[in-house]
Design an enzyme around this catalytic site. Structure first.
Site, mmCIF file in Angstrom:
data_model
loop_
_atom_site.group_PDB
_atom_site.id
_atom_site.type_symbol
_atom_site.label_atom_id
_atom_site.label_comp_id
_atom_site.label_asym_id
_atom_site.label_seq_id
_atom_site.Cartn_x
_atom_site.Cartn_y
_atom_site.Cartn_z
ATOM 1 N N HIS A 84 6.981 -4.824 -0.130
ATOM 2 C CA HIS A 84 6.285 -5.709 0.814
ATOM 3 C C HIS A 84 6.206 -7.138 0.284
ATOM 4 C CE1 HIS A 84 4.716 -2.418 3.446
ATOM 5 N NE2 HIS A 84 4.771 -1.731 2.323
ATOM 6 N N ASN A 157 1.084 0.508 8.161
ATOM 7 C CA ASN A 157 2.452 0.140 8.529
ATOM 8 C C ASN A 157 2.584 0.124 10.051
ATOM 9 O OD1 ASN A 157 3.485 -0.172 5.942
ATOM 10 N ND2 ASN A 157 4.337 1.889 5.826
HETATM 11 FE FE1 HDE Z 1 2.118 0.642 -0.296
HETATM 12 N N1 HDE Z 1 2.136 -0.521 -1.960
HETATM 13 N N2 HDE Z 1 2.481 2.259 -1.422
HETATM 14 N N3 HDE Z 1 2.270 1.801 1.350
HETATM 15 N N4 HDE Z 1 1.819 -0.948 0.832
HETATM 16 C C1 HDE Z 1 1.997 -1.850 -1.992
HETATM 17 O O1 HDE Z 1 0.627 -3.042 -3.462
HETATM 18 C C2 HDE Z 1 2.335 2.331 -2.762
HETATM 19 C C3 HDE Z 1 2.518 3.128 1.385
HETATM 20 C C4 HDE Z 1 1.609 -0.962 2.175
HETATM 21 O O2 HDE Z 1 0.518 -7.207 2.489
HETATM 22 C C5 HDE Z 1 1.864 -2.383 -3.381
HETATM 23 O O3 HDE Z 1 -0.181 -5.157 -3.429
HETATM 24 C C6 HDE Z 1 2.511 3.671 -3.206
HETATM 25 C C7 HDE Z 1 2.216 3.671 2.672
HETATM 26 C C8 HDE Z 1 1.487 -2.317 2.642
HETATM 27 O O4 HDE Z 1 -0.057 -7.250 0.372
HETATM 28 C C9 HDE Z 1 1.904 -1.128 -4.247
HETATM 29 C C10 HDE Z 1 2.793 4.415 -2.095
HETATM 30 C C11 HDE Z 1 1.804 2.613 3.407
HETATM 31 C C12 HDE Z 1 1.618 -3.120 1.513
HETATM 32 C C13 HDE Z 1 2.053 -0.045 -3.224
HETATM 33 C C14 HDE Z 1 2.763 3.521 -0.983
HETATM 34 C C15 HDE Z 1 1.846 1.454 2.573
HETATM 35 C C16 HDE Z 1 1.817 -2.228 0.393
HETATM 36 C C17 HDE Z 1 2.854 -3.453 -3.735
HETATM 37 C C18 HDE Z 1 3.110 5.884 -2.010
HETATM 38 C C19 HDE Z 1 1.376 2.610 4.873
HETATM 39 C C20 HDE Z 1 1.590 -4.616 1.448
HETATM 40 C C21 HDE Z 1 2.108 -4.751 -3.750
HETATM 41 C C22 HDE Z 1 2.091 6.697 -2.505
HETATM 42 C C23 HDE Z 1 0.106 3.260 5.049
HETATM 43 C C24 HDE Z 1 0.197 -5.157 1.371
HETATM 44 C C25 HDE Z 1 0.742 -4.392 -3.526
HETATM 45 C C26 HDE Z 1 0.217 -6.660 1.407
HETATM 46 C C27 HDE Z 1 1.955 -2.650 -0.914
HETATM 47 C C28 HDE Z 1 2.090 1.244 -3.556
HETATM 48 C C29 HDE Z 1 3.064 3.935 0.330
HETATM 49 C C30 HDE Z 1 1.487 0.150 3.068
HETATM 50 C C31 HDE Z 1 2.999 -1.088 -5.303
HETATM 51 C C32 HDE Z 1 2.434 4.156 -4.633
HETATM 52 C C33 HDE Z 1 2.328 5.133 3.109
HETATM 53 C C34 HDE Z 1 1.264 -2.783 4.072
HETATM 54 O O5 HDE Z 1 0.702 -0.971 -4.949
#
Ligand code: HDE
Length: 701
Positions: A84, A157
């Site tokens: 993201h 999402n």
């Molecule tokens: Fe994320 N995700 N994600 N994700 N995610 C990040 O956090 C992670 C997942 C989502 O505009 C990171 O600040 C793991 C699902 C958004 O700043 C990180 C898993 C969904 C954003 C991270 C998921 C999301 C992130 C990277 C699997 C929808 C951007 C930078 C377990 C519900 C937020 C940060 C923004 C960002 C980890 C799966 C949505 C690496 C480990 C499912 C919208 O922490």
């Protein structure tokens, strides 16, 4: 040195402008309020020249003004988000219209009529911060509510399910989709070997693949995307009774998408397509708006479903559990500074006010660790919550955590531990836990000991994929199949393609066959599923086509004009588009504009070569005879028409524009309208895409 007041742009208040010895433009200021200083407040006398040993000599180390400026510049970037990375954001408010007090004690969801400030960041997932806005990808939809009881971050999402069931697979998924490790490409694209290799080997990703290959993954605008909390959460009422909840955002403008060919071309014409759209809409007072809804279900209702709601690869069809709309969100203010706000905002799924709680979804459980951890590497300090955009608002923030890098708060008193007998309530160090009002977790019995295993209730990988595919309209099914053909055509390894198609055989035999035919390869037999897929009741709610409102709101009409163009027709089109809340943009061969039939000059909003029709939702060609003759030899003009036709857009035109349509190969259909006092017909056609045209302009799988 000559001094002349007020020359140059952006002159500071009471600043003087003068020419330097080398002839370059300088600006000066002699008041404490307006003069330039170092970061430590020392006034700077010259911002053009470094300190040198002689006028042509080397620069001196002593020049702290130069060193500080360069050093700060050298450190301007912070690590981009690991996923993201590319995003755009806006401020706004959430208004609760219907109280959920029966199921939650969270004030943000129980005080009907109350407004809560929000900051929302939309993003792509796979590309780097400098990638483009329109690749085929999932979009992030992250909302930070600044509630009275602390921040609530609903980090969702635009697709309600996910690729994997357990957080332990997330690094593998992301490694597979990002640019390949040895070659460093492709950027922001899932159409490559490693991604599809992972997908084929992980059948649990099949449902998400249906969504990612659907038009949802190429949205027309951030303003036209649904948002989903994805994971199942819990609400807890005053008695701590839990209710499962799924969160939904529904755009007022309806869910709308681009065509794939269009998305690819927009990437070149306007890499910031979505960012600009959001910014300009808000700046123009066209505030994007979403309905906020919840699906609520008790443990018993969840247990009765034929799938596990803790599995993030499944959704709860609206037809099974209706969405109750309880609020709305409006984005009405652009950020003042991209870095300070959009880049530094830190979303944490662990940010939840009392009354909202997590479920045991193993994907969510991993997220509860990851986001806090990633902020430490991205923002560099445990004190990132003190950055203004992350700071809790509307509620006091107090605890006994102290010090750390970039501590900006000057804590008073001696009591930095608890319990203590030095500080009274209300004094620094006097804050204490609140058993009644504080955050509590749902009391959920754990039925087993430690176990490293995937629950059998997660084993059905295909029923929901089938539900999604079969619930789509024919147009959407064709787009979905074609998207898979496109992506697998970029895959170079035969066995990878075969495995994916073998899995698709479990979704729908027709889909697998369509894809194999589209690739012109033999159809492999379906793979052996862990559990045989079941047919579920269709869910028309999962469609996009035919659902969005027929309106020009949020849409742009490009009006191509030439010298001698009929002013009355131009006026009529602009007026009709404006009247319906659309954006009329004048496109001309040259930016200075054209001289209309009545002799008046009409300025252009865009030059033809730089304003291709992919940037508009409909086009009008208001050309004079001579003007049209000149455009016949202009590739940009032909592309303008050809692409609008191919991307199923309404085309309105003057009779004199006909030769250009003919040369571009446009065939008359209900979406091609010759102007003759019938602007209303053009506007009606411009409200949607001309889906009926598609079979004639594109070979779909
Ligand atoms: Fe994320 N995700 N994600 N994700 N995610 C990040 O956090 C992670 C997942 C989502 O505009 C990171 O600040 C793991 C699902 C958004 O700043 C990180 C898993 C969904 C954003 C991270 C998921 C999301 C992130 C990277 C699997 C929808 C951007 C930078 C377990 C519900 C937020 C940060 C923004 C960002 C980890 C799966 C949505 C690496 C480990 C499912 C919208 O922490």
């Amino acid at each position: 040195m000559a001094t002349s007041k007020g020359r140059g742009r952006g002159t500071a208040k009471s600043a003087d402008t003068f020419l330097g010895a080398g002839g370059e433009l300088h600006q000066s200021s002699d008041t404490a309020e307006t003069r330039l200083t170092t970061n430590h407040g020392v006034p700077i006398s010259d911002n053009q020249n470094s300190l040198k040993g002689g006028r042509r000599g080397p620069t001196l180390l002593e020049d702290f003004v130069l060193r500080e400026k360069i050093q700060h510049f050298d450190h301007e970037r912070i690590p981009e988000r690991i996923v993201h990375a590319r995003g755009s954001a806006a401020h706004g408010f959430f208004e609760l219209t219907d109280s959920l007090a029966d199921v939650t004690r969270a004030k943000v969801l129980s005080e009907a009529g109350a407004k809560t400030e929000v900051f929302v960041r939309f993003s792509t997932v796979a590309g780097g911060a400098g990638s483009v806005d329109t690749p085929r990808d999932v979009r992030g939809f992250a909302v930070k509510f600044y509630t009275k009881e602390g921040n609530w971050d609903l980090v969702g999402n635009n697709i309600p399910v996910f690729f994997i069931q357990d957080a332990i697979k997330f690094p593998d998924l992301i490694h597979a989709v990002k640019m390949e490790a040895d070659r460093g490409y492709p950027q922001a694209a899932s159409a490559h070997d490693t991604f599809w290799d992972f997908v084929g080997l992980m059948p649990e990703s099949t449902h998400m693949i249906m969504w990612a290959m659907s038009d949802r993954a190429i949205p027309r605008s951030f303003r036209m995307m649904e948002g989903f909390g994805v994971n199942t959460f819990r609400l807890l009422n005053a008695d701590d009774e839990p209710t499962f909840v799924k969160f939904h955002w529904r755009p007022k403008l309806g869910t709308q998408s681009t065509c794939w060919d269009e998305a690819v071309k927009i990437a070149g014409a306007e890499p910031d397509y979505h960012r600009r759209d959001l910014y300009e809409a808000i700046a123009a007072g066209d505030f994007p708006e979403w309905e906020f809804g919840v699906q609520l279900l008790s443990q018993a209702e969840a247990d009765a479903l034929p799938f596990d709601i803790l599995d993030a690869t499944k959704l709860i069809p609206e037809e099974m559990v209706p969405i109750r709309v309880v609020g709305r969100m409006v984005l009405d203010r652009n950020p003042d500074n991209f870095f300070a706000e959009t880049e530094q905002v830190a979303f944490l799924p662990t940010n939840m006010p009392p009354g909202i709680d997590v479920s045991e979804d193993p994907l969510l459980q991993g997220r509860l660790f990851s986001y806090q951890d990633t902020q430490l590497s991205r923002l560099g300090t445990v004190n990132f919550h003190q950055i203004p955009i992350n700071r809790a608002k509307g509620c006091p923030f107090q605890n006994l955590q102290r010090d750390g890098q970039m501590q900006t708060h000057v804590f008073k008193g001696r009591a930095n531990y608890e319990p203590n007998s030095l500080a009274e309530a209300g004094e620094p160090g006097g804050s204490r836990a609140d058993p009644a009002g504080g955050f509590r977790s749902a009391k959920i019995p754990l039925d087993e000991g430690k176990i490293r295993l995937r629950s059998e209730s997660f084993a059905d990988h295909y029923s929901h994929a089938r539900l999604f595919y079969r619930s789509q309209t024919e147009i959407e099914q064709a787009h979905l199949a074609s998207a898979i053909v496109f992506e697998l055509s970029k895959v170079t390894l035969d066995h990878v393609r075969d495995r994916v198609i073998a899995n698709l055989g479990n979704v729908d035999a027709g889909l697998a066959e369509r894809v194999a035919t589209g690739l012109n390869i033999d159809l492999p037999s379906p793979s052996k599923p862990a559990i045989a897929p079941k047919d579920m009741e269709m869910s028309p709610a999962l469609r996009i086509v035919g659902k969005y409102p027929a309106t020009l709101k949020g849409r742009a009409v490009g009006i191509l004009v030439t010298d001698g163009a009929d002013n009355a027709t131009v006026d009529a089109v602009v007026t009709a588009v404006d009247a319906e809340g659309g954006k009329a943009k004048i496109v001309a061969p040259k930016i200075g504009g054209v001289t209309l039939k009545n002799g008046k000059t009409l300025k252009a909003d865009g030059q033809l070569a730089g304003s291709p029709s992919v940037l508009f939702d409909a086009i009008a060609l208001v050309l004079s005879k001579d003007g049209c003759a000149q455009l016949l030899n202009d590739g940009a003009a032909l592309d303008f028409v050809l692409n609008a036709f191919g991307h199923l857009k309404a085309i309105g035109h003057t009779a004199d524009a006909k030769p250009l349509l003919d040369k571009a190969g446009v065939i008359a259909d209900p979406g091609v309208i010759q102007f003759a006092g019938n602007i209303a017909d053009f506007v009606a056609a411009a409200r949607t895409r001309q889906w009926g045209r598609e079979p004639g302009v594109r070979t779909l799988a």
